[in-house]
Design a protein around this motif. Structure first.
Motif, PDB file in Angstrom:
ATOM      1  N   ARG A  72       0.715  -1.321  -0.004  1.00 42.45           N
ATOM      2  CA  ARG A  72      -0.166  -0.041   0.431  1.00 42.45           C
ATOM      3  C   ARG A  72       1.250   1.232   0.324  1.00 42.45           C
ATOM      4  NH1 ARG A  72      -3.131  -0.907   4.888  1.00 42.45           N
ATOM      5  NH2 ARG A  72      -3.946  -2.148   3.771  1.00 42.45           N
ATOM      6  N   VAL A  73       2.088   1.650   0.603  1.00 44.89           N
ATOM      7  CA  VAL A  73       2.552   2.507   0.945  1.00 44.89           C
ATOM      8  C   VAL A  73       3.307   2.501  -0.177  1.00 44.89           C
ATOM      9  CG1 VAL A  73       4.740   3.070   1.380  1.00 44.89           C
ATOM     10  CG2 VAL A  73       3.861   2.087   3.571  1.00 44.89           C
ATOM     11  N   ILE A  74       3.734   1.566  -1.484  1.00 43.69           N
ATOM     12  CA  ILE A  74       4.109   1.507  -2.516  1.00 43.69           C
ATOM     13  C   ILE A  74       3.654   2.026  -3.311  1.00 43.69           C
ATOM     14  CG2 ILE A  74       5.194   0.002  -4.437  1.00 43.69           C
ATOM     15  CD1 ILE A  74       7.258  -1.633  -2.559  1.00 43.69           C
ATOM     16  N   GLY A  75       2.149   1.528  -3.201  1.00 37.59           N
ATOM     17  CA  GLY A  75       1.469   2.375  -4.437  1.00 37.59           C
ATOM     18  C   GLY A  75       0.939   3.193  -3.996  1.00 37.59           C
ATOM     19  N   ASP A 190      14.345  -2.191   6.587  1.00 38.18           N
ATOM     20  CA  ASP A 190      13.309  -2.423   5.317  1.00 38.18           C
ATOM     21  C   ASP A 190      12.838  -1.514   4.579  1.00 38.18           C
ATOM     22  OD1 ASP A 190      13.808  -5.222   5.670  1.00 38.18           O
ATOM     23  OD2 ASP A 190      12.165  -5.476   5.501  1.00 38.18           O
ATOM     24  N   ILE A 191      13.609  -0.830   4.100  1.00 34.86           N
ATOM     25  CA  ILE A 191      13.035   1.162   3.405  1.00 34.86           C
ATOM     26  C   ILE A 191      12.645   0.963   1.966  1.00 34.86           C
ATOM     27  CG2 ILE A 191      15.431   1.163   1.956  1.00 34.86           C
ATOM     28  CD1 ILE A 191      14.897   4.047   3.876  1.00 34.86           C
ATOM     29  N   VAL A 192      11.584   1.479   1.580  1.00 35.10           N
ATOM     30  CA  VAL A 192      11.011   1.149   0.418  1.00 35.10           C
ATOM     31  C   VAL A 192      11.617   3.527  -0.052  1.00 35.10           C
ATOM     32  CG1 VAL A 192       8.468   2.129  -0.810  1.00 35.10           C
ATOM     33  CG2 VAL A 192       8.902   0.839   0.605  1.00 35.10           C
ATOM     34  N   THR A 193      12.115   3.112  -0.800  1.00 37.78           N
ATOM     35  CA  THR A 193      12.635   4.393  -1.902  1.00 37.78           C
ATOM     36  C   THR A 193      11.793   4.980  -2.013  1.00 37.78           C
ATOM     37  OG1 THR A 193      13.170   3.673  -3.786  1.00 37.78           O
ATOM     38  CG2 THR A 193      14.885   3.243  -2.156  1.00 37.78           C
ATOM     39  N   ALA A 194      11.680   6.316  -3.032  1.00 40.27           N
ATOM     40  CA  ALA A 194      11.238   7.313  -4.227  1.00 40.27           C
ATOM     41  C   ALA A 194      11.162   6.841  -4.831  1.00 40.27           C
ATOM     42  CB  ALA A 194      11.522   8.642  -3.837  1.00 40.27           C
ATOM     43  N   GLU A 195      11.623   5.898  -5.453  1.00 39.53           N
ATOM     44  CA  GLU A 195      11.372   5.289  -7.163  1.00 39.53           C
ATOM     45  C   GLU A 195      10.357   4.129  -6.612  1.00 39.53           C
ATOM     46  OE1 GLU A 195      15.287   7.029  -6.270  1.00 39.53           O
ATOM     47  OE2 GLU A 195      14.412   5.226  -5.668  1.00 39.53           O
ATOM     48  N   THR A 219      15.472  10.746   4.737  1.00 42.25           N
ATOM     49  CA  THR A 219      15.327  11.952   3.466  1.00 42.25           C
ATOM     50  C   THR A 219      15.748  10.875   2.863  1.00 42.25           C
ATOM     51  OG1 THR A 219      17.526  11.725   3.948  1.00 42.25           O
ATOM     52  CG2 THR A 219      16.394  14.359   4.350  1.00 42.25           C
ATOM     53  N   LEU A 220      15.649   9.269   2.549  1.00 43.60           N
ATOM     54  CA  LEU A 220      16.220   8.376   2.018  1.00 43.60           C
ATOM     55  C   LEU A 220      15.244   7.908   1.116  1.00 43.60           C
ATOM     56  CD1 LEU A 220      19.957   7.675   3.855  1.00 43.60           C
ATOM     57  CD2 LEU A 220      19.361   9.057   1.616  1.00 43.60           C
ATOM     58  N   GLY A 221      14.700   7.502   1.873  1.00 43.57           N
ATOM     59  CA  GLY A 221      12.879   7.035   2.041  1.00 43.57           C
ATOM     60  C   GLY A 221      12.040   6.495   3.187  1.00 43.57           C
TER      61      GLY A 221
END
Length: 275
Positions: A72-75, A190-195, A219-221
């Motif tokens: 959901r975050v990635i979405g 575990d991190i979700v990036t701006a990409e 700032t990195l995700g």
């Protein structure tokens, strides 16, 4: 020339009489005001927040749905990309929930990403590891670990401090002379990036990000999970107070006791005055 100390400096009265009376009472009788008004209000508010947070946590708790919540975050990030990436990204967490006095006005103009990740995901007692989501709090983790005979090596003392905030910011406690800052007890992030990519970061995987995430202030995700070390929790803590009477003595004693890691699990200094 007569030198005036601060209490002798003449101050021109300003404001209406009522405000001056209130100011006088709050200034000269603040101890009484704090005891009779602030402490009861604080206790009631604390009880309310505790009950509210437990109810909210019980309603939102879903460790088995962690992967779904991360998707959901990635979405949300994918939707931001489709909209042209016009705004900067930030979390949707309300500013009043933070432990900072900063008013996060930047959130009014940023794209807010909902990170509803509050759960303790796994306790691996054999490997002495704990996996949690970033909004798990110190109080929540302690209430889960201590009855099992475990604790985090570094436990900042405010119940409402979150794992994510302590990692992205600066997590320190009276055991840090022995175990380091809170990032030093972390095994992976575990991190979700701006990409919109989900990355596992550890000393052996995406190591550059693993060492950059602490103190990065988001700032990195977006942090979505953390794996931390745990240690056995002793039943009692023996306390020893040692008074000192000068800044030099304080520094000498604090340094000596901090270096004695075998004897001292915790070292803390309280300063009441210059002497």
């Amino acid at each position: 020339m007569t030198k005036l100390v601060p209490s002798e400096v003449p101050v021109k009265a300003t404001g209406d009489p009522t405000s001056r009376v209130v100011e006088h009472i709050l200034t000269h009788y603040r101890g009484l005001f704090a005891t009779l008004v602030l402490l009861p209000v604080s206790a009631l508010y604390g009880a309310y927040v505790s009950v509210r947070d437990r109810i909210v946590l019980s309603l939102k708790s879903a460790p088995a749905k962690h992967d779904q919540k991360v998707r959901r975050v990635i979405g949300q990030i994918e939707a931001w990309k489709r909209d042209g990436c016009r705004e900067k990204l930030c979390t949707a967490r309300s500013g009043w929930k933070s432990m900072s006095e900063l008013v996060p006005k930047y959130k009014l103009s940023h794209r807010k990403i909902d990170i509803s990740l509050y759960d303790i995901l796994e306790i691996d007692e054999e490997r002495r590891l704990l996996r949690v989501e970033p909004l798990a709090t110190m109080g929540q983790i302690s209430r889960c670990l201590v009855p099992r005979g475990w604790t985090l090596p570094v436990v900042p003392e405010l119940d409402d401090l979150t794992v994510g905030g302590l990692i992205m910011g600066f997590g320190v406690e009276s055991s840090s002379h022995k175990y380091g800052l809170i990032q030093h007890i972390c095994e992976s992030f575990d991190i979700v990036t701006a990409e919109g990519k989900l990355l596992r970061c550890s000393p052996s995987e995406n190591a550059d990000l693993f060492y950059l995430i602490p103190w990065s202030h988001g700032t990195l995700g977006f942090l979505v999970a953390v794996q931390l070390r745990i240690i056995p929790a002793k039943k009692y803590v023996r306390l020893h107070y040692r008074p000192v009477y000068s800044l030099d003595d304080m520094v000498d004693v604090f340094e000596a006791e901090s270096r004695n890691k075998e004897k001292n699990d915790f070292v803390e200094g309280l300063v009441y005055s210059r002497d």
